[in-house]
Design an enzyme around this catalytic site. Structure first.
Site, PDB file in Angstrom:
ATOM      1  N   LYS A 113      -3.165  59.801 -62.048  1.00 38.83           N
ATOM      2  CA  LYS A 113      -3.408  60.953 -62.908  1.00 38.83           C
ATOM      3  C   LYS A 113      -3.247  60.423 -64.338  1.00 38.83           C
ATOM      4  O   LYS A 113      -2.161  60.047 -64.772  1.00 38.83           O
ATOM      5  CB  LYS A 113      -2.408  62.067 -62.603  1.00 38.83           C
ATOM      6  CG  LYS A 113      -2.700  63.361 -63.350  1.00 38.83           C
ATOM      7  CD  LYS A 113      -1.836  63.409 -64.573  1.00 38.83           C
ATOM      8  CE  LYS A 113      -2.228  64.551 -65.491  1.00 38.83           C
ATOM      9  NZ  LYS A 113      -1.559  64.394 -66.811  1.00 38.83           N
ATOM     10  N   GLY A 159       8.035  59.454 -67.796  1.00 40.88           N
ATOM     11  CA  GLY A 159       7.866  60.450 -68.845  1.00 40.88           C
ATOM     12  C   GLY A 159       9.170  61.163 -69.144  1.00 40.88           C
ATOM     13  O   GLY A 159      10.243  60.598 -68.958  1.00 40.88           O
ATOM     14  N   SER A 160       9.064  62.408 -69.554  1.00 46.61           N
ATOM     15  CA  SER A 160      10.247  63.136 -70.020  1.00 46.61           C
ATOM     16  C   SER A 160      11.035  63.741 -68.867  1.00 46.61           C
ATOM     17  O   SER A 160      10.532  63.892 -67.757  1.00 46.61           O
ATOM     18  CB  SER A 160       9.815  64.261 -70.959  1.00 46.61           C
ATOM     19  OG  SER A 160       9.185  65.294 -70.221  1.00 46.61           O
ATOM     20  N   GLY A 202       9.298  65.363 -65.621  1.00 46.38           N
ATOM     21  CA  GLY A 202       9.624  64.601 -64.411  1.00 46.38           C
ATOM     22  C   GLY A 202      10.369  65.441 -63.401  1.00 46.38           C
ATOM     23  O   GLY A 202      10.099  65.378 -62.203  1.00 46.38           O
ATOM     24  N   GLU A 223      10.792  58.069 -63.620  1.00 43.48           N
ATOM     25  CA  GLU A 223      11.599  57.405 -64.634  1.00 43.48           C
ATOM     26  C   GLU A 223      11.591  58.359 -65.822  1.00 43.48           C
ATOM     27  O   GLU A 223      10.550  58.549 -66.444  1.00 43.48           O
ATOM     28  CB  GLU A 223      10.983  56.048 -64.958  1.00 43.48           C
ATOM     29  CG  GLU A 223      11.919  55.143 -65.730  1.00 43.48           C
ATOM     30  CD  GLU A 223      11.351  54.812 -67.081  1.00 43.48           C
ATOM     31  OE1 GLU A 223      11.650  55.580 -68.032  1.00 43.48           O
ATOM     32  OE2 GLU A 223      10.623  53.819 -67.190  1.00 43.48           O
ATOM     33  N   CYS A 260      11.360  53.682 -73.467  1.00 41.43           N
ATOM     34  CA  CYS A 260      12.396  54.310 -72.634  1.00 41.43           C
ATOM     35  C   CYS A 260      13.715  53.562 -72.746  1.00 41.43           C
ATOM     36  O   CYS A 260      14.751  54.102 -72.377  1.00 41.43           O
ATOM     37  CB  CYS A 260      11.967  54.415 -71.182  1.00 41.43           C
ATOM     38  SG  CYS A 260      10.638  53.346 -70.693  1.00 41.43           S
ATOM     39  N   GLU A 279      18.255  62.482 -74.947  1.00 42.36           N
ATOM     40  CA  GLU A 279      17.347  61.546 -75.600  1.00 42.36           C
ATOM     41  C   GLU A 279      16.555  62.195 -76.750  1.00 42.36           C
ATOM     42  O   GLU A 279      16.117  63.333 -76.646  1.00 42.36           O
ATOM     43  CB  GLU A 279      16.368  61.003 -74.546  1.00 42.36           C
ATOM     44  CG  GLU A 279      15.447  59.915 -75.063  1.00 42.36           C
ATOM     45  CD  GLU A 279      14.549  59.341 -73.958  1.00 42.36           C
ATOM     46  OE1 GLU A 279      14.638  59.801 -72.796  1.00 42.36           O
ATOM     47  OE2 GLU A 279      13.766  58.429 -74.260  1.00 42.36           O
TER      48      GLU A 279
END
Lengths: 485, 485
Positions: free
Chosen positions: A155, A210-211, A215, A234, A271, A357
């Site tokens: 995707k 991603g975030s 996620g 992740e 990340c 984060e």
């Protein structure tokens, strides 16, 4: 299609066709000898390298990343594909284990048992925005899933759609030219398309970078399916770095410089960006840290959406009472890094804002009064991808007490270094306790990433002709095996 | 407490204390050298063996299982504990991998990277009813989690509470006597206690053996926690067995006998009971199968609750139009096995009733008209722990086509054998695609079960004195390591 046409979302009918082809390819693609799949991965790597002069400008146009950075990233991406080809050629990834029949076994006659790993089936990969090659269409998730023998449906990330489409075409063409079954690889577009695919029973595993909110939402979909599937997300990581007093004395200026380079590089869109730097209260590095930060040039972020998110989080963090600005930075047309400072007690009193984060070029210097307070801070974290310690031999006992606490909260521990820059290696761990990843037992970088997409099958008393090659007595694929008894 | 006092549910305050002790023990228990934990497992095994004369009658009283069966099971249980002690002594379970620094690496200087597995932390084990030793308090989940270095809290099964309490005391005493940290092991009672523990942030993983509805409910709790944790549920399995026409010709009577022994043993209360036997339409074994089934003696089930559940499912399955009784069986005071028969088309038309496990001594003989119909049936399954093929060399092509389909739907494939009786071996896989288990990548039987409770950590450029023993250059624990470069 011209260079400015938008890439439309994949229709439901097209997604259906892609998934049907992927499911149809699973058996034959998974049954290929590892050396054959290795050849296919090599062909994909060659095709991407050959297309570099076309792909690099396309990536620059859609990501604001520099040519140097993207050149290195593409090199890393094709290196990674070839590394997995080596993993296949070597063969120990199959975990082949043979335990011969034993009539005299302690618990009664034991049958002949032979165990190996087999592919899970079609894997859905959610591409990331911040590495348009290495964590996107041709990235580590795709490479490791294809290596495992799983058809891949990517995707695409909306941040670089045309690059994604073009890379997808190149991969599909290379696979097809070199004899891969049709359907072993596909790219789809659109948010709804992605979630529909994740719910589809033909998809047997998914990977995501991603975030945390995105996620977690996808993880929840994967876990709540009638048949749940493994979901390797992740998500977010603070990547704390602790510096002991002796390290400040021995290498203070060098540490300040290394830290600023690490947190501000790529506009902080990594990340593994160190989001918190713990220094003793009397560190005396404020000026060095501030001036280094101010020297970093303007860098546009990957997308307007990320830029807006960054501005909002930056305002939130800066507004916490007790947080002071060391280097203001800029957020107008692009970003110049922002460096803040506070102390451990303020950090702990504002966990919800400060222990989350900030995706972008911002970091916080946190001062600790004494060793106990530093240890208290080291215990405050949830999961992280990395944690870093700067120490000297003279305070290694303090360092060890920190490292011990950080080990429970991170997947990679660094000593006197910086977490950005993740080596693609058999000993790499890019993963960590939640929310760094949704499954801390696996890595998304390094050769062990292949383990995510395999499951064991044991053959009991199955005759040679019906056994898979890797488990036959004469070992036609010549794979390493553990033979017991 | 006398032998007839009920065992009360663990109070919230007591659970809190147990979890606090488990969390407190995690660091020191996980840091023990593997040889030390091996010694502790051996001490637990010795203590259980020594208590056999006390434990066997206690188990018989609460489970209706025979002394011979329970004697074998206890032996298997202590064997298993000692086998994990061997796994620890050998050391390769740590997955120690060393990738030395390389300044000339293709993608730029590579740091020194060293990777190994570390324990996840406290593990919650939901004990099963059908193996009061081997899948209960002292069972494989407990053994493998303790071996991994994780404190264990067992939620006892209400089917054999006093045995559970007593075994818990014996294990705790053995661990304590041999120097394990307090809190490394505990037993709790009560349904609410179990779900409260599963939601507790100090619990880092859970394992379960039981029914699909119960296991799925617990899986959903584990996945929906703020911090999701790995949940290893071994749920339901049909364990289909396929017999080719040549196998019927060559060994029909033997197959009938072996099948009845396998499906009816222990009153069919095994997760690997063959619930479906596929035979060619003209198999001619009806009389043999029926008379063998009728010869099996009365066996009380593990509990009244399971007996009621069995009666209800038996009525449901027997009532499907097109399902015929071969051996009626009994369900009054105990059970005599029930054998039914139908054809593939009836089976496929009634998936919801017939393709769902019946826990107890019932199985269904399903006839197929031709090879295509047999293959169609082999594609109808969801995940299973096992799938079995009986074939001869002359029809091995047909056999291979079945085996191929079954491989995608099972964790263990048997040839000319029966799935009950699971060897404890390095090559065993006791797990399979959902709903056989909630995570097909792992096993709950055999030495690989330890992998469930470990996660990797990578040390980057960490000096020798701060490295864990298994990663130091001189390898003080002498563990097998993969060294690259």
């Amino acid at each position: 299609m011209t260079a400015t046409d938008p890439i439309p979302d994949t229709t439901a009918a097209d997604l259906e066709a892609v998934l049907q082809r992927a499911a149809g390819a699973a058996e034959s693609f998974g049954a290929l000898p590892p050396a054959e799949r290795a050849r296919l991965l090599g062909a994909v790597a060659d095709a991407l390298d050959a297309a570099g002069t076309e792909l690099l400008p396309a990536a620059m146009a859609e990501t604001n990343l520099s040519e140097a950075r993207l050149t290195g990233e593409l090199k890393r991406t094709t290196f990674q594909l070839r590394l997995f080809a080596e993993v296949l050629a070597e063969g120990s990834y199959l975990g082949a284990t043979i335990d011969p029949a034993d009539d005299g076994f302690a618990l009664g006659p034991k049958p002949d048992l032979r165990r190996m790993l087999v592919p899970l089936g079609p894997v859905l990969v959610f591409a990331a925005s911040n590495f348009p090659f290495a964590f996107s269409v041709p990235g580590g998730d795709t490479a490791s899933a294809l290596a495992a023998g799983c058809p891949v449906v990517v995707k695409a990330h909306p941040g670089h759609p045309r690059l994604s489409a073009r890379v997808g075409e190149i991969i599909s063409a290379a696979l097809s030219e070199h004899g891969a079954p049709e359907g072993a690889f596909g790219v789809v577009f659109g948010f709804e398309t992605g979630t529909a695919a994740l719910r589809d029973p033909r998809v047997k595993a998914a990977a995501f970078t991603g975030s945390v909110p995105a996620g977690r939402a996808l993880f929840d979909i994967a876990a709540s399916r009638p048949t749940p599937i493994p979901f390797f997300g992740e998500l977010g990581s603070l990547n704390p770095a602790f510096v002991t007093p002796a390290a400040v004395r021995a290498r203070g200026a060098e540490i300040a410089k290394g830290f600023v380079t690490s947190y501000s590089g790529n506009a902080g869109q990594l990340c593994t960006k160190p989001g918190l730097l713990f220094l003793p209260a009397d560190h005396g590095l404020e000026d060095a840290l501030a001036s280094q930060s101010r020297e970093v040039g303007l860098h546009r972020m990957l997308s307007d959406r990320l830029h807006e998110g960054y501005c909002s989080r930056r305002a939130e963090v800066t507004g916490v009472p007790g947080v002071r600005v060391l280097a203001e930075g800029e957020v107008s047309d692009g970003t110049v890094p922002t460096l803040l400072t506070t102390d451990v007690q303020t950090l702990l009193a504002n966990r919800e804002t400060l222990l989350e984060e900030v995706f972008g070029p911002l970091s916080i210097v946190v001062t600790y009064r004494d060793e106990d307070e530093a240890r208290q801070a080291a215990e405050a974290f949830e999961g992280n991808l990395t944690a870093t310690l700067h120490a000297e031999e003279e305070d290694s006992e303090f360092g060890a007490s920190l490292l011990n606490r950080l080990r429970d909260r991170a997947g990679r521990l660094l000593f006197n270094g910086w977490p950005t820059g993740v080596a693609v290696s058999p000993a790499m761990q890019h993963g960590g306790p939640y929310p760094a990843t949704t499954d801390s037992r696996f890595t998304s970088v390094g050769t062990a990433a292949i383990e995510r997409f395999l499951r064991p099958v044991t053959y009991q008393n199955v005759p040679q002709t019906l056994l898979p090659e890797a488990l036959r007595d004469h070992n036609p694929w010549n794979v390493p095996r553990r033979v017991h008894g």
